[in-house]
Motif scaffolding. Structure first.
Motif, PDB file in Angstrom:
ATOM      1  N   ASP A   1       0.840  -1.207   0.000  1.00 16.26           N
ATOM      2  CA  ASP A   1       0.000   0.000   0.000  1.00 16.26           C
ATOM      3  C   ASP A   1       0.871   1.252   0.000  1.00 16.26           C
ATOM      4  O   ASP A   1       0.569   2.235  -0.698  1.00 16.26           O
ATOM      5  N   ALA A   2       1.953   1.237   0.790  1.00 14.46           N
ATOM      6  CA  ALA A   2       2.842   2.392   0.859  1.00 14.46           C
ATOM      7  C   ALA A   2       3.489   2.670  -0.490  1.00 14.46           C
ATOM      8  O   ALA A   2       3.646   3.825  -0.898  1.00 14.46           O
ATOM      9  N   ALA A   3       3.860   1.612  -1.201  1.00 16.45           N
ATOM     10  CA  ALA A   3       4.449   1.786  -2.534  1.00 16.45           C
ATOM     11  C   ALA A   3       3.424   2.347  -3.504  1.00 16.45           C
ATOM     12  O   ALA A   3       3.735   3.229  -4.322  1.00 16.45           O
ATOM     13  N   ALA A   4       2.198   1.856  -3.427  1.00 16.72           N
ATOM     14  CA  ALA A   4       1.140   2.349  -4.316  1.00 16.72           C
ATOM     15  C   ALA A   4       0.843   3.829  -4.060  1.00 16.72           C
ATOM     16  O   ALA A   4       0.446   4.554  -4.976  1.00 16.72           O
ATOM     17  N   GLU A   5       1.056   4.268  -2.826  1.00 13.94           N
ATOM     18  CA  GLU A   5       0.825   5.672  -2.470  1.00 13.94           C
ATOM     19  C   GLU A   5       2.035   6.549  -2.763  1.00 13.94           C
ATOM     20  O   GLU A   5       1.995   7.765  -2.549  1.00 13.94           O
ATOM     21  N   GLY A   6       3.133   5.949  -3.224  1.00 12.22           N
ATOM     22  CA  GLY A   6       4.331   6.709  -3.532  1.00 12.22           C
ATOM     23  C   GLY A   6       5.211   7.023  -2.341  1.00 12.22           C
ATOM     24  O   GLY A   6       6.120   7.857  -2.431  1.00 12.22           O
ATOM     25  N   ARG A   7       5.016   6.333  -1.238  1.00 18.12           N
ATOM     26  CA  ARG A   7       5.809   6.604  -0.033  1.00 18.12           C
ATOM     27  C   ARG A   7       7.183   5.934  -0.099  1.00 18.12           C
ATOM     28  O   ARG A   7       8.149   6.429   0.477  1.00 18.12           O
TER      29      ARG A   7
ATOM     30  N   ALA B   1       8.381   1.468  10.465  1.00 15.18           N
ATOM     31  CA  ALA B   1       8.523   2.529  11.468  1.00 15.18           C
ATOM     32  C   ALA B   1       8.406   3.925  10.863  1.00 15.18           C
ATOM     33  O   ALA B   1       7.962   4.870  11.541  1.00 15.18           O
ATOM     34  N   ASP B   2       8.789   4.096   9.588  1.00 15.35           N
ATOM     35  CA  ASP B   2       8.743   5.418   8.958  1.00 15.35           C
ATOM     36  C   ASP B   2       7.488   5.626   8.117  1.00 15.35           C
ATOM     37  O   ASP B   2       7.403   6.579   7.336  1.00 15.35           O
ATOM     38  N   LEU B   3       6.504   4.745   8.271  1.00 18.90           N
ATOM     39  CA  LEU B   3       5.241   4.865   7.529  1.00 18.90           C
ATOM     40  C   LEU B   3       4.129   5.305   8.463  1.00 18.90           C
ATOM     41  O   LEU B   3       4.112   4.912   9.632  1.00 18.90           O
TER      42      LEU B   3
END
Length: 205
Positions: free
Chosen positions: A34-40, A67-69
Motif C-alpha cells: 500500500d505504501a508503494a502504491a501511495e508513492g511513499r 517505522a517510517d510509515l
C-alpha cells in the motif's frame, strides 16, 4: 524422589522479541505494498523490504520495516456515518459500503434504512445510534450477526427487535442505542423480498 517442575522465568521475553506469525508477516507485506502504491517508498525499496518482511522472525524486526510509515486508518478510526431522513428519506446499502465504528441515523420526516446485508466488516462491534423521530429507522443485519438493544430507549414508537441471538464467530455485534421517538426503530434480518434479491445476486467475496 520426583523432580520439581521448573519455576516460570522471572524475566519474561519482551513483547518486541516475541516470534511473529505468518499472518503478522503478511499484514506487513500488505502495508508495504500500500505504501508503494501511495508513492511513499519506491519499488526497489519495496522489494528489499518485502524480502526482509518474509524472513523476519520477531515483532521488532517487522516493526522496523514500517517505522517510517504513517499508521493506517482502521474502520474504528473513521468518522461516524450520519444519515438524516429529511423530507425524502435516506438509506445506505444494500450494496457494499465502508462500515465505520459508529452510524448515526435520524429518521426525520422521510425515514432512514441502514442495510448491512452485503457488507464485509471486521469490527468486533458497530454502534448504531438511531432516532426514530417522525418516520422511523430500520436496520437490517445479515444472518449470523447479532444485536444488543439494551441501550435503546423505545420512546413512543417503540423498538422491534426481530433478530436472532445466533451470532457466528468473526461477525460484529451491532449495539443499538438512541430513541424510538414517535415512529420507532426496527432491527431485523433480511425479509423474504430481500432474501430473494440476495439469492439472485449473492455478495461477491
Amino acid at each position: 524422589m520426583t523432580a520439581e517442575p521448573p519455576e516460570p522465568s522471572a524475566h519474561p521475553v519482551p513483547a518486541e522479541r516475541l516470534r511473529a506469525s505468518d499472518d503478522d508477516r503478511e499484514a506487513v507485506v500488505e502495508r508495504l505494498r500500500d505504501a508503494a502504491a501511495e508513492g511513499r517508498i519506491d519499488f526497489d525499496e519495496l522489494d528489499a523490504r518485502l524480502e526482509q518482511a518474509l524472513t523476519s522472525k520477531t515483532y521488532a524486526e517487522l516493526a522496523e520495516l514500517t517505522a517510517d510509515l504513517p499508521r493506517p486508518a482502521t474502520p474504528a478510526d473513521r468518522p461516524p456515518l450520519v444519515l438524516k431522513g429529511g423530507m425524502s428519506g435516506a438509506s445506505v446499502g444494500p450494496g457494499r459500503w465502508e462500515v465505520p465504528g459508529r452510524v448515526i441515523a435520524h429518521g426525520g420526516v422521510g425515514g432512514v434504512k441502514v442495510d448491512f446485508s452485503r457488507v464485509e466488516c471486521r469490527l468486533a462491534e458497530v454502534t448504531v445510534e438511531a432516532y426514530g423521530e417522525t418516520s422511523g429507522v430500520t436496520v437490517v443485519i445479515p444472518d449470523g450477526w447479532a444485536a444488543d438493544t439494551s441501550g435503546m430507549d423505545p420512546g413512543v414508537g417503540g423498538l422491534k427487535d426481530k433478530t436472532t441471538p445466533d451470532r457466528l464467530p468473526g461477525t460484529p455485534l451491532v449495539k443499538l442505542t438512541g430513541s424510538g421517538g414517535m415512529a420507532g426503530v426496527i432491527i431485523r434480518h433480511p425479509d423474504r423480498r430481500e432474501r430473494r434479491k440476495l439469492r439472485s445476486n449473492p455478495p461477491r467475496g
